[in-house]
Every structure is written in structure tokens, then in C-alpha cells.
Design an enzyme around this catalytic site. Structure first.
Site, PDB file in Angstrom:
ATOM      1  N   ASP A  89      -1.344  57.362 -84.932  1.00 22.38           N
ATOM      2  CA  ASP A  89      -0.460  56.214 -84.705  1.00 22.38           C
ATOM      3  C   ASP A  89       0.868  56.330 -85.448  1.00 22.38           C
ATOM      4  O   ASP A  89       1.453  55.332 -85.872  1.00 22.38           O
ATOM      5  CB  ASP A  89      -1.157  54.890 -85.095  1.00 22.38           C
ATOM      6  CG  ASP A  89      -2.462  54.724 -84.344  1.00 22.38           C
ATOM      7  OD1 ASP A  89      -2.522  55.107 -83.168  1.00 22.38           O
ATOM      8  OD2 ASP A  89      -3.421  54.189 -84.948  1.00 22.38           O
TER       9      ASP A  89
ATOM     10  N   GLY B  33      -3.850  56.277 -78.242  1.00 20.81           N
ATOM     11  CA  GLY B  33      -3.079  55.174 -77.655  1.00 20.81           C
ATOM     12  C   GLY B  33      -1.635  55.376 -78.046  1.00 20.81           C
ATOM     13  O   GLY B  33      -1.287  55.230 -79.215  1.00 20.81           O
ATOM     14  N   HIS B  34      -0.808  55.801 -77.101  1.00 22.87           N
ATOM     15  CA  HIS B  34       0.588  56.132 -77.395  1.00 22.87           C
ATOM     16  C   HIS B  34       1.487  55.091 -76.724  1.00 22.87           C
ATOM     17  O   HIS B  34       1.342  54.815 -75.536  1.00 22.87           O
ATOM     18  CB  HIS B  34       0.922  57.549 -76.901  1.00 22.87           C
ATOM     19  CG  HIS B  34       0.127  58.612 -77.610  1.00 22.87           C
ATOM     20  ND1 HIS B  34       0.268  59.950 -77.358  1.00 22.87           N
ATOM     21  CD2 HIS B  34      -0.798  58.519 -78.593  1.00 22.87           C
ATOM     22  CE1 HIS B  34      -0.552  60.631 -78.150  1.00 22.87           C
ATOM     23  NE2 HIS B  34      -1.212  59.784 -78.888  1.00 22.87           N
TER      24      HIS B  34
ATOM     25  N   LYS C 113       4.002  58.968 -82.200  1.00 25.12           N
ATOM     26  CA  LYS C 113       4.207  60.221 -81.464  1.00 25.12           C
ATOM     27  C   LYS C 113       4.683  59.935 -80.043  1.00 25.12           C
ATOM     28  O   LYS C 113       5.538  60.647 -79.507  1.00 25.12           O
ATOM     29  CB  LYS C 113       2.885  61.019 -81.407  1.00 25.12           C
ATOM     30  CG  LYS C 113       2.336  61.384 -82.774  1.00 25.12           C
ATOM     31  CD  LYS C 113       0.962  62.026 -82.680  1.00 25.12           C
ATOM     32  CE  LYS C 113      -0.129  61.105 -82.195  1.00 25.12           C
ATOM     33  NZ  LYS C 113      -0.486  60.023 -83.115  1.00 25.12           N
TER      34      LYS C 113
ATOM     35  N   GLN D 209      -3.867  61.815 -82.063  1.00 23.15           N
ATOM     36  CA  GLN D 209      -4.364  61.552 -83.418  1.00 23.15           C
ATOM     37  C   GLN D 209      -3.389  62.131 -84.459  1.00 23.15           C
ATOM     38  O   GLN D 209      -2.238  62.363 -84.142  1.00 23.15           O
ATOM     39  CB  GLN D 209      -5.778  62.139 -83.611  1.00 23.15           C
ATOM     40  CG  GLN D 209      -6.875  61.433 -82.826  1.00 23.15           C
ATOM     41  CD  GLN D 209      -6.978  61.854 -81.382  1.00 23.15           C
ATOM     42  OE1 GLN D 209      -7.104  63.030 -81.091  1.00 23.15           O
ATOM     43  NE2 GLN D 209      -6.935  60.900 -80.472  1.00 23.15           N
TER      44      GLN D 209
HETATM   45  P1  GDP Z   1       1.104  57.021 -81.502  1.00 19.55           P
HETATM   46  O1  GDP Z   1      -0.352  56.899 -81.273  1.00 19.55           O
HETATM   47  O2  GDP Z   1       1.425  58.015 -82.565  1.00 19.55           O
HETATM   48  O3  GDP Z   1       1.894  57.268 -80.241  1.00 19.55           O
HETATM   49  O4  GDP Z   1       1.582  55.608 -82.069  1.00 19.55           O
HETATM   50  P2  GDP Z   1       1.161  54.158 -81.515  1.00 19.55           P
HETATM   51  O5  GDP Z   1       1.893  53.903 -80.265  1.00 19.55           O
HETATM   52  O6  GDP Z   1      -0.318  53.989 -81.508  1.00 19.55           O
HETATM   53  O7  GDP Z   1       1.685  53.252 -82.700  1.00 19.55           O
HETATM   54  C1  GDP Z   1       3.027  53.174 -83.055  1.00 19.55           C
HETATM   55  C2  GDP Z   1       3.498  51.719 -82.919  1.00 19.55           C
HETATM   56  O8  GDP Z   1       4.729  51.557 -83.587  1.00 19.55           O
HETATM   57  C3  GDP Z   1       3.743  51.298 -81.477  1.00 19.55           C
HETATM   58  O9  GDP Z   1       3.435  49.941 -81.349  1.00 19.55           O
HETATM   59  C4  GDP Z   1       5.255  51.534 -81.322  1.00 19.55           C
HETATM   60  O10 GDP Z   1       5.837  50.715 -80.310  1.00 19.55           O
HETATM   61  C5  GDP Z   1       5.731  51.117 -82.682  1.00 19.55           C
HETATM   62  N1  GDP Z   1       6.949  51.806 -83.151  1.00 19.55           N
HETATM   63  C6  GDP Z   1       7.374  53.064 -82.884  1.00 19.55           C
HETATM   64  N2  GDP Z   1       8.470  53.357 -83.625  1.00 19.55           N
HETATM   65  C7  GDP Z   1       8.741  52.259 -84.360  1.00 19.55           C
HETATM   66  C8  GDP Z   1       9.717  51.944 -85.346  1.00 19.55           C
HETATM   67  O11 GDP Z   1      10.550  52.763 -85.727  1.00 19.55           O
HETATM   68  N3  GDP Z   1       9.669  50.688 -85.893  1.00 19.55           N
HETATM   69  C9  GDP Z   1       8.738  49.776 -85.532  1.00 19.55           C
HETATM   70  N4  GDP Z   1       8.783  48.574 -86.133  1.00 19.55           N
HETATM   71  N5  GDP Z   1       7.789  50.045 -84.625  1.00 19.55           N
HETATM   72  C10 GDP Z   1       7.776  51.267 -84.052  1.00 19.55           C
HETATM   73  P1  IMO Z   2      -3.437  58.310 -81.566  1.00 18.54           P
HETATM   74  O1  IMO Z   2      -3.259  59.499 -80.647  1.00 18.54           O
HETATM   75  C1  IMO Z   2      -5.628  56.484 -84.876  1.00 18.54           C
HETATM   76  C2  IMO Z   2      -9.853  57.551 -85.273  1.00 18.54           C
HETATM   77  C3  IMO Z   2     -10.877  56.448 -85.031  1.00 18.54           C
HETATM   78  C4  IMO Z   2     -11.994  56.906 -85.962  1.00 18.54           C
HETATM   79  C5  IMO Z   2     -11.927  58.432 -85.848  1.00 18.54           C
HETATM   80  C6  IMO Z   2     -12.930  59.024 -84.863  1.00 18.54           C
HETATM   81  O2  IMO Z   2      -3.112  57.013 -80.944  1.00 18.54           O
HETATM   82  O3  IMO Z   2      -2.757  58.563 -82.877  1.00 18.54           O
HETATM   83  P2  IMO Z   2     -13.110  59.063 -82.203  1.00 18.54           P
HETATM   84  O4  IMO Z   2     -13.201  57.936 -81.209  1.00 18.54           O
HETATM   85  O5  IMO Z   2     -11.942  59.960 -81.986  1.00 18.54           O
HETATM   86  O6  IMO Z   2     -14.397  59.817 -82.357  1.00 18.54           O
HETATM   87  O7  IMO Z   2     -12.887  58.321 -83.623  1.00 18.54           O
HETATM   88  O8  IMO Z   2     -10.619  58.742 -85.403  1.00 18.54           O
HETATM   89  N1  IMO Z   2      -8.896  57.757 -84.173  1.00 18.54           N
HETATM   90  C7  IMO Z   2      -7.616  57.374 -84.211  1.00 18.54           C
HETATM   91  N2  IMO Z   2      -6.928  56.678 -85.145  1.00 18.54           N
HETATM   92  N3  IMO Z   2      -4.993  56.934 -83.783  1.00 18.54           N
HETATM   93  C8  IMO Z   2      -5.648  57.657 -82.860  1.00 18.54           C
HETATM   94  O9  IMO Z   2      -5.038  58.271 -81.807  1.00 18.54           O
HETATM   95  C9  IMO Z   2      -7.038  57.864 -83.020  1.00 18.54           C
HETATM   96  N4  IMO Z   2      -7.990  58.504 -82.299  1.00 18.54           N
HETATM   97  C10 IMO Z   2      -9.115  58.442 -83.015  1.00 18.54           C
HETATM   98  O10 IMO Z   2     -10.370  55.190 -85.393  1.00 18.54           O
HETATM   99  O11 IMO Z   2     -11.668  56.563 -87.294  1.00 18.54           O
HETATM  100 MG    MG Z   3      -1.848  55.454 -81.284  1.00 19.47          MG
END
Ligand code: GDP
Ligand code: IMO
Ligand code: MG
Length: 449
Positions: free
Chosen positions: A13, A40-41, A16, A230
Site C-alpha cells: 500500500d 488493491g491499487h 504503487k 504488496q
Molecule cells: P498500492 O497498493 O501500493 O497501490 O496503494 P493503495 O492504493 O492500496 O494505497 C495508497 C492510498 O493512498 C490510496 O488510497 C491512494 O489514493 C492514496 N494516495 C496515493 N498517493 C497519495 C499521496 O501522495 N497523498 C495522499 N494523501 N494519498 C495518496
Molecule cells: P498491495 O499490492 C498490504 C498482507 C495481508 C496479510 C499478508 C498475507 O495493495 O500493496 P495474503 O492474503 O497475501 O496471504 O495475506 O499480506 N497483504 C497486503 N498488505 N497491501 C497488499 O497489497 C497486501 N497483500 C497482502 O494483509 O498480512
Molecule cells: Mg494496496
């Protein structure tokens, strides 16, 4: 050389998805090479929010080929849901997406096993998986005898294969009596076969030998962007085992997951949040179970994209991120969510751990050591400014410059991209050639927590 990688350096998270969407314009292919619907991106553009789990974040741009390779585990229902969601919102997917015929398929028994088994780690807490069947599907892949790949769904013996696996899984699952619970209902081979045959027909236009496609691409100088899922600390081999996911989520997974050798990759971008978060179980040495943690969670909207669980939050851990930057061969850093730190008087960065009275800067290989690690912090001045309108490095206050300089120093890599909000526009690019220099003020203190 044609390859760029975007790798999360923490526990996932790191934003990316936002970065991949931005970089897509400079590439011909965007590739997911590990993980599955546990990812979840999020991409935010023009007031619209897109949440992607299996399909590469490049799909929102035109003129790019998106590829899901054999290193991914594919839940067909999730993939179809995502394709439908995108097409219903006007994004063309057909002709732009390829799914590897080598991809291992997630079946209902994987989801059932995931939910039954998590929490049964001997002596430890639950991993807190996403419950998407990821670990059990990878387990069957490595075990081979019960594995089913996407290409197998089109074979004449698919029904016999399902019968064989369901027979075995039913014996296993129905004999499992969790304490205080009931054993799961037996699986219905005929119903599962019908359902997955329908999925297979729906996905048929997308299925390809993606290894061949990508090798042709790199050998012909096409530009390929690899989108990690991840974060490297969740890597099955190099992360905080056993509190990890079941694939190589650090940079080491790119070649094995995609089939594209590392020699084609010339730019590795390590993505970090300006602080730390973690969802699920396992140690988070800099966790702030207090007002600071609450500030980060509320300002950063730190709730899981897939499971909606509140994310655990804490200070930036430079010991952990330096380890993963080295592990993934990172050339440059993208520091995301910098705006979230606004409003805190002082900021801390963990520069070392104290473990049993010894000060260490090397990330521990054993989970017990990490569990006992007490962070040693460097304290830096905070800022009260709202950074969300900043578009150039000169728009950032000097305390933010200092904070970025400290991250760059600790990790030994330049910070070339800074994100100050979720939208595509809320991004600062530092001139790589000129190497924006972030000015570092004097630290105001250094003490064990
Ligand atoms: P990923 O899994 O690495 O793609 O990241 P996620 O999408 O799960 O989580 C990142 C969260 O931060 C999302 O809700 C984005 O919309 C939000 N986000 C991304 N860049 C920024 C930033 O620079 N500032 C803030 N406040 N939110 C951001
Ligand atoms: P993105 O791509 C954050 C964590 C789960 C758990 C561990 C194992 O959005 O960054 P799994 O279901 O993969 O066997 O769970 O890994 N986990 C993540 N945490 N972002 C993710 O993906 C994750 N994918 C798995 O919460 O601790
Ligand atoms: Mg994510």
C-alpha cells in the site's frame, strides 16, 4: 534498455498504483508478475477513483498493453468483475489485456483453506491474510499434483482434473473440524466445473503465452513497466516470515514471475510511504498505537483497499526500507503521501534498532529479533503547511526538504518523485539528470523510544 520496475519497499500500500499509472505513458507494456486479488491499487484522476486488484494499473491509459504473467495467481471471478467494472466505466479492456496461460487459478477450495488455516500458526498469531485464497493456491502450485493453470481450463480433461482435485480436497476439508466451529460443506465438482468452464469462455480472448510476448517485446526494444504488488517486507523468502504473502514481492520476483531476465531491467524505482503502515499480523517496530498513529490513519485514509481493515501506522523505518532497497536493487526512490505528515510538530525516522541491548542497523532475519527490536529514532522538525498544492520541489517547506534528505541519506538513494496527494497531478518530479538536492537541517535529537 527497456525495463522499469516499481517495487514497494514496506508492507504494501505504498501507492504503487498511482505511480504505475503515471509512468504508464512512457511505456508500451505494463506487467503484473506476482500476487493476485490480495493487491488493491488505487488510481485517482480527474475526480474519479479506480481500485484495481488483478489488472495492471496501466489499463486506464490508451496505447499500452497490460499483461498478467504466470507468476500471478488468478481468481477468474475477480478478473471478470474487474473487466466488467472497467468497461462499464468506459475503459477499453479487450485488445489491451493479456492473461498468461501459465497463471495458476484460484478455486473455492483455496479460499476455504485460507479461511480455515489462518490463525493456526503454531505458537504465533494469525497472519491476517486477505482471505483471497492466495497462500493455498501458491501452495498447490509448488506441490504440483493438485494445481490447475489457466491453460488447463481449455483442455478436454478439465472435468476429470476437477473431479480428481475435488475428491482430494473434500477429504481434507470435511475432516477439518475447527474448535467450536463446523466443518465446511463438501465441494460440488460438477457445479465448480460448470462455473469455471463459463469463466474460461469469458476469459478466452485474453489468454496468451505472455512469456513469449514479453521476450519478443524486450528483444525488440519495447518499453516494459513491471508493477509490483504488496511490498518487499511481505516477500515469502526475504520478508518478515511467517507474516508475509506467498510470492516474491521484492525485486527478486520480477524475473521468475514474468519470465523476463533481469538483464533487461535498467530502472528500479523503490516506492515508500513517508511513514509506515501494515495490515494484518506481524511486527511493525515503529507502530504508534497513539495520537500519532491516529493522525496518520485519519489523514492518510489508512483503511485496506481490499478488506477495508484499518491499517496499523507508525514512523518511517529506515532500517527496514534500506534493507529492501538493497534487496530490490533500487536506483531511485518515490516518496508518497508526504502531505499526510503535515501538522505534526516533530517527525521521527527509525535509524537503528536496539535488540537485547545491542544497537543494530541490519534488518533481522528472525522474526523473534524483530519482535524485540526497540526503534532508535532521529527526530526532525515537522511542518504545518498543506502540501497538497505543491507541484515543484521549490513549493515544499524546508522541513519537508530536510525529511526527504534524511530518507535519501538513510537509504543511500536519490528521491526522484514525491507525491503530495492521491491525484495524478499531485506529484513532484525531480530532475534525475540534475539530481534535485534536498537540504538537510541539523537533527534535533536521537534516543531509543
Ligand atoms: P498500492 O497498493 O501500493 O497501490 O496503494 P493503495 O492504493 O492500496 O494505497 C495508497 C492510498 O493512498 C490510496 O488510497 C491512494 O489514493 C492514496 N494516495 C496515493 N498517493 C497519495 C499521496 O501522495 N497523498 C495522499 N494523501 N494519498 C495518496
Ligand atoms: P498491495 O499490492 C498490504 C498482507 C495481508 C496479510 C499478508 C498475507 O495493495 O500493496 P495474503 O492474503 O497475501 O496471504 O495475506 O499480506 N497483504 C497486503 N498488505 N497491501 C497488499 O497489497 C497486501 N497483500 C497482502 O494483509 O498480512
Ligand atoms: Mg494496496
Amino acid at each position: 534498455m527497456p525495463g522499469t520496475c516499481v517495487i514497494g519497499l514496506q508492507w504494501g500500500d505504498e501507492a504503487k498504483g498511482k505511480l504505475v499509472d503515471i509512468l504508464t505513458g512512457e511505456h508500451d507494456f505494463v506487467v503484473r508478475y506476482q500476487g493476485g486479488a490480495n493487491a488493491g491499487h488505487t488510481v485517482v484522476s480527474g475526480g474519479e477513483t479506480w481500485k484495481l486488484s488483478l489488472i495492471p494499473s496501466g489499463i486506464l491509459r490508451d496505447g499500452v498493453q497490460c499483461v498478467v504473467t504466470g507468476g500471478v495467481v488468478l481468481d477468474p471471478a475477480s478478473a471478470i468483475r474487474e473487466i466488467d467494472m472497467l468497461e462499464s466505466r468506459g475503459v477499453t479492456v479487450t485488445g489491451k489485456l493479456l492473461l498468461s496461460d501459465r497463471t495458476h487459478v484460484v478455486f473455492p477450495w483455496h479460499v476455504a483453506e485460507d479461511r480455515l488455516l489462518d490463525g493456526s500458526l503454531s505458537g504465533g498469531g494469525a497472519i491476517g491474510t486477505t482471505g483471497r485464497g492466495i497462500g493455498p493456491c501458491y501452495r498447490d502450485k509448488v506441490g504440483r499434483s493438485l494445481a490447475i493453470r489457466l491453460g488447463d481450463l481449455y483442455r478436454d480433461d478439465f472435468r476429470q482434473r476437477i473431479d480428481h482435485v475435488v475428491d482430494f480436497k473434500n477429504r481434507l476439508l470435511t475432516s477439518w473440524q475447527p474448535s467450536g466451529g463446523t466443518a465446511p460443506e463438501p465441494l460440488d465438482a460438477k457445479a465448480i466445473h460448470t462455473q469455471y468452464r463459463d469463466y474460461a469462455e469469458r476469459l478466452r480472448p485474453f489468454v496468451a503465452d505472455t512469456t513469449a510476448v514479453l521476450l519478443d517485446a524486450v528483444e525488440n526494444g519495447r518499453r516494459v513497466l513491471f508493477e509490483g504488488a504488496q511490498g518487499a517486507l511481505l516477500d515469502i523468502d526475504h520478508g518478515t516470515f511467517p507474516f508475509v504473502t506467498s510470492s516474491n514481492s521484492s525485486g527478486v520476483g520480477v524475473a521468475s514471475g514474468s519470465g523476463v531476465p533481469g538483464r533487461w531491467i535498467d530502472r528500479v524505482i523503490g516506492v515508500v510511504k513517508a511513514y509506515s503502515t501494515r495490515v494484518g499480523g506481524g511486527p511493525l517496530p515503529t507502530e504508534q498505537d497513539n495520537a500519532i498513529g491516529l493522525h496518520l490513519r485519519e489523514r492518510g485514509r489508512e483503511y485496506g483497499t481490499v478488506t477495508m481493515r484499518p491499517r496499523r501506522c507508525g514512523w518511517f523505518d529506515a532500517v527496514a526500507a534500506r534493507y529492501t532497497a538493497r534487496l530490490s536493487g533500487v536506483d531511485e526512490l518515490a516518496v508518497m503521501l508526504l502531505d499526510v505528515l503535515g501538522g505534526l510538530d516533530e517527525l521521527k525516522i527509525c535509524s537503528a534498532y536496539e535488540i537485547d541491548g545491542r544497537r543494530v542497523t541490519q534488518f533481522p532475519s528472525q522474526i523473534g529479533d524483530l519482535e524485540r527490536a526497540v526503534p532508535v529514532y532521529e527526530t526532525l522538525p515537522g511542518w504545518s503547511d498543506d502540501l497538497t498544492g505543491a507541484r515543484r520541489s521549490a513549493d515544499l517547506p524546508s522541513a519537508a526538504h530536510g525529511y526527504l534528505a534524511a530518507i535519501s541519506d538513510f537509504l543511500g538513494r536519490p528521491v526522484s518523485i514525491v507525491s503530495v496527494g492521491p491525484d495524478r497531478e499531485q506529484t513532484i518530479f525531480c530532475d534525475r539528470a540534475q539530481g534535485t538536492s534536498w537540504q538537510r537541517p541539523q537533527p534535533t535529537g536521537s534516543a531509543p523510544a
